[in-house]
Write a protein that holds these residues in place. Structure first.
Motif, PDB file in Angstrom:
ATOM      1  N   UNK A   1      25.761 -19.060 -32.088  1.00  0.00           N
ATOM      2  CA  UNK A   1      25.688 -19.617 -30.735  1.00  0.00           C
ATOM      3  C   UNK A   1      25.251 -18.533 -29.759  1.00  0.00           C
ATOM      4  N   UNK A   2      24.082 -18.713 -29.163  1.00  0.00           N
ATOM      5  CA  UNK A   2      23.603 -17.746 -28.179  1.00  0.00           C
ATOM      6  C   UNK A   2      24.345 -17.877 -26.856  1.00  0.00           C
ATOM      7  N   UNK A   3      25.105 -18.957 -26.665  1.00  0.00           N
ATOM      8  CA  UNK A   3      25.896 -19.120 -25.437  1.00  0.00           C
ATOM      9  C   UNK A   3      26.952 -18.027 -25.319  1.00  0.00           C
ATOM     10  N   UNK A   4      27.347 -17.435 -26.452  1.00  0.00           N
ATOM     11  CA  UNK A   4      28.379 -16.401 -26.447  1.00  0.00           C
ATOM     12  C   UNK A   4      27.796 -15.009 -26.269  1.00  0.00           C
ATOM     13  N   UNK A   5      26.478 -14.899 -26.180  1.00  0.00           N
ATOM     14  CA  UNK A   5      25.846 -13.590 -25.998  1.00  0.00           C
ATOM     15  C   UNK A   5      26.112 -13.052 -24.600  1.00  0.00           C
ATOM     16  N   UNK A   6      26.037 -11.743 -24.468  1.00  0.00           N
ATOM     17  CA  UNK A   6      26.145 -11.141 -23.151  1.00  0.00           C
ATOM     18  C   UNK A   6      24.927 -11.495 -22.290  1.00  0.00           C
ATOM     19  N   UNK A   7      23.766 -11.656 -22.923  1.00  0.00           N
ATOM     20  CA  UNK A   7      22.543 -12.024 -22.206  1.00  0.00           C
ATOM     21  C   UNK A   7      21.901 -13.207 -22.932  1.00  0.00           C
ATOM     22  N   UNK A   8      22.416 -14.424 -22.728  1.00  0.00           N
ATOM     23  CA  UNK A   8      21.912 -15.570 -23.482  1.00  0.00           C
ATOM     24  C   UNK A   8      20.562 -16.097 -22.996  1.00  0.00           C
ATOM     25  N   UNK A   9      20.180 -15.795 -21.775  1.00  0.00           N
ATOM     26  CA  UNK A   9      18.973 -16.407 -21.207  1.00  0.00           C
ATOM     27  C   UNK A   9      17.709 -15.936 -21.908  1.00  0.00           C
ATOM     28  N   UNK A  10      17.670 -14.672 -22.314  1.00  0.00           N
ATOM     29  CA  UNK A  10      16.483 -14.143 -22.971  1.00  0.00           C
ATOM     30  C   UNK A  10      16.559 -14.256 -24.491  1.00  0.00           C
ATOM     31  N   UNK A  11      17.696 -14.760 -25.003  1.00  0.00           N
ATOM     32  CA  UNK A  11      17.895 -14.801 -26.455  1.00  0.00           C
ATOM     33  C   UNK A  11      18.553 -16.124 -26.824  1.00  0.00           C
TER      34      UNK A  11
ATOM     35  N   UNK B   1      15.964 -18.678 -38.668  1.00  0.00           N
ATOM     36  CA  UNK B   1      15.582 -17.452 -37.981  1.00  0.00           C
ATOM     37  C   UNK B   1      16.209 -17.485 -36.586  1.00  0.00           C
ATOM     38  N   UNK B   2      17.108 -16.522 -36.307  1.00  0.00           N
ATOM     39  CA  UNK B   2      17.891 -16.582 -35.079  1.00  0.00           C
ATOM     40  C   UNK B   2      18.021 -15.214 -34.440  1.00  0.00           C
ATOM     41  N   UNK B   3      18.348 -15.250 -33.141  1.00  0.00           N
ATOM     42  CA  UNK B   3      18.736 -14.034 -32.439  1.00  0.00           C
ATOM     43  C   UNK B   3      20.135 -13.631 -32.888  1.00  0.00           C
ATOM     44  N   UNK B   4      20.335 -12.324 -33.087  1.00  0.00           N
ATOM     45  CA  UNK B   4      21.646 -11.787 -33.445  1.00  0.00           C
ATOM     46  C   UNK B   4      21.988 -10.675 -32.464  1.00  0.00           C
TER      47      UNK B   4
END
Length: 414
Positions: free
Chosen positions: A169-179, A134-137
């Motif tokens: 990888x949430x490190x590649x998100x535009x907003x990784x801190x909340x996700x 279960x992950x953030x997308x």
């Protein structure tokens, strides 16, 4: 040059951003200067270099594909001329040792495969444990709006929680801190493979077992021995099934090569047909004179002729697929290399249209001709007459165009 700002979900009008209905969402707005003609040309030079690379690779794909195709076809012809049918797979015929044989029979393994973590057990050649986490997308949609000398770029971002079988990888998100996602799966996916697999009395080596890949979904009905794992509706969960949290895992199973006894609750074992070399009581790959290994396994009861014909059909389909792919790569490479001409005349609409049409026809013609010549060169060693005929066909349009040009020149002189 870029400038940007962000509109967050509490901004007016953010209840339905870019078509998104629910979830954590916001819009990022940025501006960039519209490129000048010189900038566009410089970008085209970079595209031209990329096109050159694609153009070169397409030659390799086309040439290698023809060599592979003819080698496979030759090996299959040899296979059909040498194969010895074995009527009884429960008998080992020593006179066939080191020869190419064809057998048909039921798959058989000497013990069941078991995943100790969940207690799932099945009598098959392979048991696959598939794991989802279960992950953030992150979802995003971008719109560009021309504004005088600038381009306005609006990007809508939305984050949802989903079950995924690959690590995001949430490190590649535009907003990784909340996700933030976990950096690894809590449980690893794996495939259990039976050590000893037989058809009748013949032992299958690893190459043949690797061809047993028709997986069927399996719904277990046993509770796991680990109290931290929950079983609900045929699936196993590491967290709460109804209210999962980011980082929780969901486990499902599938199997390939059913090999239990005739009374097994999932049905009878699979019947397979095999063409391979007999080495004692083992079945392994056979090396043909064309230096290609023959090791075939098909589901169902098939004759050697049927198996070889299926392989011939598959080889033909793959050959034409790679031919089409190689030609398309060659066309795209030429398009990228000649696109600089379009850029130079892009400020004159009528000229741009005429040049674009002419270049497209030119690229199609050249890519077709060069593809056909490359394909013919791949056949030259094996079928020289066919190769020469293909080259003649490929050069015919160019020869006709040249002759017509010469006649027009002579007519103009007269």
């Amino acid at each position: 040059m870029y400038r940007s700002r962000v509109r967050y979900p509490d901004d007016p009008g953010m209840h339905n951003v870019g078509g998104f209905q629910d979830g954590d969402k916001y819009t990022k707005v940025s501006y960039k200067e519209n490129p000048s003609l010189l900038d566009r040309i410089s970008q085209t030079f970079a595209g031209g270099l990329l096109g050159l690379g694609i153009f070169v690779v397409s030659f390799f794909i086309l040439f290698a594909n023809e060599g592979r195709a003819v080698q496979t076809a030759t090996a299959l012809e040899e296979c059909l001329s040498l194969v010895i049918p074995v009527e009884n797979s429960n008998m080992i015929y020593q006179e066939n040792n080191n020869k190419l044989i064809h057998i048909t029979g039921y798959l058989r393994t000497d013990q069941a495969l078991k995943d100790g973590m969940t207690g799932v057990e099945i009598q098959a050649v392979k048991l696959r444990r598939e794991v989802e986490m279960y992950q953030w997308v992150e979802h995003k949609r971008t719109r560009e709006i021309k504004e005088n000398k600038q381009t306005k770029i609006e990007t809508d971002f939305m984050y949802t929680k989903e079950w995924k079988n690959n690590l995001i990888s949430s490190d590649l998100f535009d907003n990784p801190h909340r996700h933030q996602n976990q950096r690894e799966f809590p449980i690893k996916p794996t495939t259990y493979v039976a050590v000893h697999t037989y058809v009748g009395s013949y032992y299958l080596k690893e190459g043949l077992k690797a061809k047993i890949e028709e997986f069927i979904s399996y719904t277990p009905k046993t509770n796991p021995p680990d109290p931290n794992i929950k079983y609900v509706d045929g699936r196993f969960y590491t967290g709460m099934p109804r209210t999962p949290q980011v980082g929780d895992a969901r486990i499902t199973y599938s199997y390939a090569g059913l090999s239990g006894p005739q009374t097994y609750h999932l049905g009878p074992p699979n019947i397979v047909s095999i063409i391979a070399k007999q080495s004692g009581s083992q079945l392994t790959k056979y090396q043909t004179q064309s230096e290609m290994a023959i090791e075939l396994l098909h589901y169902g009861e098939k004759t050697a002729d049927e198996m070889v014909q299926d392989e011939v059909d598959a080889n033909t389909a793959l050959t034409w697929l790679l031919r089409a792919g190689g030609w398309f790569m060659m066309f795209m490479g030429l398009y990228l290399m000649t696109n600089i001409i379009n850029r130079l005349v892009s400020w004159i609409p009528l000229v741009r249209t005429l040049v674009s049409f002419g270049l497209t026809v030119f690229n199609l013609t050249v890519s077709f001709t060069l593809s056909l010549i490359t394909i013919s060169l791949g056949w030259f060693y094996y079928r020289p007459l066919m190769a020469i005929a293909l080259i003649a066909v490929a050069l015919t349009p160019s020869i006709i165009t040249y002759i017509r040009g010469q006649r027009k020149s002579e007519d103009n002189r007269v």
